[in-house]
Design an enzyme around this catalytic site. Structure first.
Site, short mmCIF file in Angstrom:
data_model
loop_
_atom_site.label_atom_id
_atom_site.label_comp_id
_atom_site.label_asym_id
_atom_site.label_seq_id
_atom_site.Cartn_x
_atom_site.Cartn_y
_atom_site.Cartn_z
CG ASN A 29 -1.74 1.23 1.34
OD1 ASN A 29 -1.87 1.98 0.39
ND2 ASN A 29 -2.34 1.45 2.51
CD1 TRP A 30 3.92 1.18 -2.71
CD2 TRP A 30 3.65 2.07 -4.75
NE1 TRP A 30 4.70 0.47 -3.60
CE2 TRP A 30 4.55 0.99 -4.84
CE3 TRP A 30 3.32 2.79 -5.90
CZ2 TRP A 30 5.13 0.62 -6.06
CZ3 TRP A 30 3.89 2.41 -7.11
CH2 TRP A 30 4.79 1.34 -7.19
CE LYS A 31 0.29 3.50 4.63
NZ LYS A 31 0.44 3.65 6.06
CG HIS A 114 -17.43 1.18 4.94
ND1 HIS A 114 -16.85 2.32 5.40
CD2 HIS A 114 -18.27 1.53 3.96
CE1 HIS A 114 -17.32 3.35 4.73
NE2 HIS A 114 -18.18 2.90 3.84
CD GLU A 116 -19.48 1.14 -0.09
OE1 GLU A 116 -19.03 1.91 0.74
OE2 GLU A 116 -20.71 0.95 -0.28
CD GLU A 168 -3.92 -2.29 7.37
OE1 GLU A 168 -2.75 -2.49 7.05
OE2 GLU A 168 -4.58 -1.33 6.98
N GLY A 174 2.00 2.53 10.56
CA GLY A 174 2.97 3.61 10.37
C GLY A 174 3.65 4.08 11.64
CB SER A 213 4.79 -1.37 12.13
OG SER A 213 4.34 -0.03 12.25
N GLY A 234 2.68 -1.02 4.32
CA GLY A 234 2.78 0.39 3.98
C GLY A 234 4.23 0.83 3.83
N GLY A 235 4.81 1.29 4.93
CA GLY A 235 6.16 1.86 4.90
C GLY A 235 7.19 0.96 4.23
C1 PEP Z 1 -0.89 0.22 5.80
O1 PEP Z 1 -0.68 1.21 5.12
O2 PEP Z 1 -1.92 -0.43 5.63
C2 PEP Z 1 0.12 -0.17 6.79
C3 PEP Z 1 -0.04 -1.28 7.44
O3 PEP Z 1 1.20 0.68 6.94
P1 PEP Z 1 2.57 0.34 7.72
O4 PEP Z 1 3.07 -0.99 7.18
O5 PEP Z 1 3.48 1.48 7.37
O6 PEP Z 1 2.27 0.27 9.17
#
Ligand code: PEP
Length: 253
Positions: A29-31, A114, A116, A168, A174, A213, A234-235
């Site tokens: 998930n690059w955000k 959520h 749809e 999560e 993060g 994380s 994410g990170g």
């Molecule tokens: C996420 O973006 O869903 C996530 C879990 O981020 P991170 O790995 O940075 O905690």
């Protein structure tokens, strides 16, 4: 202008066809990160070592880069997904993107807070995120909160239509703090039991991902838990090398 074209010019691989036994999935998930050039380099580096991995992989990126990523990952087995989607079908909703539009450019999955029904209708697998806040955790409410979130989704989407459920914990996203493998497994087992109650056959095949994380050095222990089928990253997905290491930890011993 119609938004309901259904033939996909570059269909993304069907990452979320239901899991076969003990297969793992790791989703980046690059955000709100990346650029056209950085993404191209990421793809080049990741694809060069893709053959080492034995898990399924996907990248969820900002809308503007999705079409190009579909092109870069075409025929590689790496699926591409969006990070969010409008609950509306079409119309005067400035800045929103519908599920039909995502399907139109070849998305096979989408992260959603959520679920749809219309995602399912357009053939996009929802990766449903659940998780408790720190205050809820400290109040001993973790299980109650995530089960309530999941049950809300299940009132609208049958288990068989879920792409995946990602646990999560909000306090772990993060932050560098992660749930212990045992604590995460405990929650995943409760989620699996909840899915099983609704549809045992589909529940056994629904990937349960952990996110929060996950890094190269903690991924293997997390992914080795019996009900953790992979991760949402994410990170550690921002550098191709780190994401590759996390994916490599998703092996089945
Ligand atoms: C996420 O973006 O869903 C996530 C879990 O981020 P991170 O790995 O940075 O905690």
């Amino acid at each position: 202008m119609s938004a309901s074209k259904t033939d996909h010019p570059h269909p993304s691989p069907a990452l979320l066809e239901k899991l076969s036994v003990r297969e793992k999935i790791v989703i980046a998930n690059w955000k709100m990160n990346g650029s056209a050039e950085a993404n191209r380099l990421w793809a080049e580096e990741f694809l060069a070592k893709l053959g080492d991995l034995n898990c399924r992989t996907a990248v969820c990126a900002p809308f503007v880069y999705l079409s190009e990523l579909v092109r870069l990952f075409k025929d590689t087995g790496v699926a591409v997904g969006a990070q969010t989607v409008s609950p509306r079908d079409q119309g005067a909703f400035t800045g929103e993107v519908s599920a039909a539009m995502l399907a139109d450019i070849g998305m096979s999955l989408c992260l959603v807070g959520h679920s749809e029904r219309r995602l399912v209708a357009h053939g996009i697998a929802p990766v449903v995120c659940v998780g408790e806040t720190l205050a809820e955790r400290e109040a001993g409410l973790t299980e109650a909160v995530v089960l309530r979130q999941l049950r809300t989704v299940l009132t609208r989407v049958p288990v068989a239509k879920l792409g995946a459920v990602a646990y999560e914990p909000v306090w772990a996203i993060g932050t560098g703090r992660t749930a212990t493998p045992q604590a995460a497994q405990h929650v995943h087992a409760a989620l699996r039991a909840c899915l099983t109650e609704a549809d045992a056959e589909a529940a056994a095949k629904t990937p349960l991902l952990y996110g929060g994380s996950v890094k190269p050095d903690n991924a293997h222990e997390l992914f080795s838990q019996p009900d953790i089928d992979g991760g949402l990253i994410g990170g550690a997905a921002l550098k191709a090398e780190d994401f590759h290491s996390v994916c490599a930890a998703a092996r089945v011993d």
